[in-house]
Design an enzyme around this catalytic site. Sequence first.
Site, PDB file in Angstrom:
ATOM      1  N   ASP A 264       0.828  -1.200   0.000  1.00  0.00           N
ATOM      2  CA  ASP A 264       0.000   0.000   0.000  1.00  0.00           C
ATOM      3  C   ASP A 264       0.866   1.255   0.000  1.00  0.00           C
ATOM      4  OD1 ASP A 264      -2.365   1.378  -0.007  1.00  0.00           O
ATOM      5  OD2 ASP A 264      -2.683   1.248   2.146  1.00  0.00           O
ATOM      6  N   CYS A 321      -8.947  12.057  -2.411  1.00  0.00           N
ATOM      7  CA  CYS A 321      -7.505  12.181  -2.604  1.00  0.00           C
ATOM      8  C   CYS A 321      -7.152  13.542  -3.200  1.00  0.00           C
ATOM      9  CB  CYS A 321      -7.012  11.066  -3.514  1.00  0.00           C
ATOM     10  SG  CYS A 321      -5.216  11.008  -3.661  1.00  0.00           S
ATOM     11  N   SER A 378     -15.049   5.013  -2.044  1.00  0.00           N
ATOM     12  CA  SER A 378     -16.277   5.768  -1.768  1.00  0.00           C
ATOM     13  C   SER A 378     -17.520   5.033  -2.245  1.00  0.00           C
ATOM     14  CB  SER A 378     -16.210   7.146  -2.434  1.00  0.00           C
ATOM     15  OG  SER A 378     -16.161   7.043  -3.842  1.00  0.00           O
ATOM     16  N   ARG A 417       2.339   5.305   4.081  1.00  0.00           N
ATOM     17  CA  ARG A 417       1.883   5.069   2.712  1.00  0.00           C
ATOM     18  C   ARG A 417       2.346   6.181   1.772  1.00  0.00           C
ATOM     19  NH1 ARG A 417      -2.473   5.977  -0.854  1.00  0.00           N
ATOM     20  NH2 ARG A 417      -3.078   4.062  -1.943  1.00  0.00           N
TER      21      ARG A 417
END
Length: 502
Positions: A264, A321, A378, A417
């Site tokens: 990730d 994001c 989402s 991450r």
Amino acid sequence: MDGAQLLDDGFPATKLFNQGYSYTYDDVIFLPHYIDFPTDAVSLSTKLSRRVALATPCVASPMDTVTESSMAAAMASLGAIGIIHSNTTASHQASLVRLAKSHKIPFNHDLIFKSPSDSILLADDFSSSPCIFVTESGNENSKLLGTVEKSVWEKLDDKDVRVSEYMTKSPVSLPANYSFEDVAGYLAKNKLQFVPLVREEGQEIVNLVTADDVERIQGFPKLGLPSVGSDGKFLVGAAIGTRQSDKERLEHLVKAGVNVVVLDSSQGNSIYQIEMIKYVKKTYPDLDLIGGNVVTAYQAQNLIQAGVDGLRVGMGSGSICTTQEVCAVGRGQATAVYKVASIAAESGVPVIADGGISNSGHIVKALTLGASTVMMGSFLAGSNEAPGTYEYQGGRRVKKYRGMGSLEAMTKGSDARYLGDKAKLKIAQGVVGAVADKGSVLKLIPYTMQAVKQGFQDLGASSLQSAHDLLRTGVLRLEVRTGAAQVEGGVHGLVSYEKKSF
């Protein structure tokens, strides 16, 4: 101009995606092809990675407001898969993997435990559960001794008495490996309101099924082929990072039975990820490893050469994001998927289109452009199976949804991450928000996949491989949509409307 030229309509993908533009899913549209099969003939079976096959091309994102054990179990029951997030301790993440794999029921209840010497003083102790379980130690990792039904507790005159004095001892239970159909049949036959599921070894309780659950699930579309491994248990994935501590985390996950691991990282083309890929493939050669995130052929090639079994594509395309805005790097998701899938196909490495999925049309586009699966955040975050509790905002029922690059998530460890865990100053690459209640994924995913099948039918593709072949040979054509065309392609010109997908 001859007839052949007149029929040369639209653009092949090789031409459209090599003009210097970064396209999102909404920017492009496929031109319809020829239909010679019914919708039910469309197969969406696919590969998540080299050795992990799925009947449904959907992946629940490793985010702490999307995928824990309940989401992972539900996705597996639908033939898809959930990747459990790493924004928690290694032992807790492993316990989530173990719980999702411990039974064959498409949901997990939040179980409540007491020890025999405890008392139940408040009705709130039951939360929404019809009962409280009494175990030797008062937690889930010990033998089940009895149950206390809420209806029985309510009739008590003295609420201070120990639960051992009025609990139902040696309650009826079923083995954890029973299927949902088996449990539903047992409840109906014996006219029971609930039954716990226990591991035969140790008699530890792992889940609860109620008559209300059965009625609810039976109202959803019929479950198809589940995602199960060679041991008959649900397929469950998990995310790890690229730090030294993640090697220990990986050991915990492997012991818990994880089926696939995702590295990730927001930018996967790094020395840290390449070194981790080599370590994982050497230490656990039979474990499939998915690398990323990447958006270019160059990034993808580096990770493929390092040994990944799958690639995760997307940078800054998720609804929460802000990487493209903050860091000025990334790529439009349609272009990213096409470019990476083109290079990955040469090595037989499946691609996961991660981010930017808002509707079934986006899924059709992602899969046709070369992806083998789509990863969703989402899209699934407001569902019953997502972590968190519902609240009301402006009269709408919502759940919290946050980016793993948000400052709130970073405080729990997700800054690694973004390679920011060593930085003195934390810079957010995501936000915290809320998404509307979507009900259960056990209803949402089947209806969405039916819409995807209809899209494939319009394209003349009866499978993902067929769609990929039609795109690569130039048979499928695309065009770029203007802003006006995008408006026209949606609902428009109405004073008001109600939009229901199913």
